[in-house]
Design a protein around this motif. Sequence first.
Motif, short mmCIF file in Angstrom:
data_model
loop_
_atom_site.label_atom_id
_atom_site.label_comp_id
_atom_site.label_asym_id
_atom_site.label_seq_id
_atom_site.Cartn_x
_atom_site.Cartn_y
_atom_site.Cartn_z
N CYS A 68 -5.54 0.18 7.35
CA CYS A 68 -4.88 -1.06 7.00
C CYS A 68 -5.18 -1.36 5.54
CB CYS A 68 -5.37 -2.21 7.89
SG CYS A 68 -4.50 -3.76 7.59
N TRP B 156 -13.10 -2.39 13.16
CA TRP B 156 -12.66 -1.93 11.84
C TRP B 156 -13.83 -1.91 10.87
CZ3 TRP B 156 -7.56 -0.60 10.74
CH2 TRP B 156 -6.61 -0.91 11.71
N TYR C 104 -0.29 -7.47 4.99
CA TYR C 104 -1.05 -6.22 5.03
C TYR C 104 -0.10 -5.09 5.40
CZ TYR C 104 -0.96 -7.43 9.99
OH TYR C 104 -0.55 -7.78 11.25
N ILE D 173 -0.20 -1.46 7.65
CA ILE D 173 -0.91 -0.54 8.55
C ILE D 173 -0.22 0.81 8.48
CG2 ILE D 173 -1.49 0.00 10.94
CD1 ILE D 173 -2.01 -2.92 11.39
#
Length: 77
Positions: free
Chosen positions: A22, A39, A69, A71
């Motif tokens: 990410c 994560w 964000y 991914i």
Amino acid sequence: MSDESSQGFNIFCRRDEPDIRCAVPEERPVPPFLEAPVWEFAGRMDRGALASAGFGEREIAEAIQAQGYYIFQRVKP
């Protein structure tokens, strides 16, 4: 204002599937789902490096605008 191609991203990876990544723009807050222990921080990457890794500028920009964000899955050669 800085050039968009030099925009930095904080990169996080899943501990159980480290190829799932990410990218979060450095100027944005880290989304709450990127918490340990699932994560972990994996480093920093600029937009140019992310795009040169095979991810399209348009896809990156659209994901950042919509979600904050991006991914992606790292593909090993």
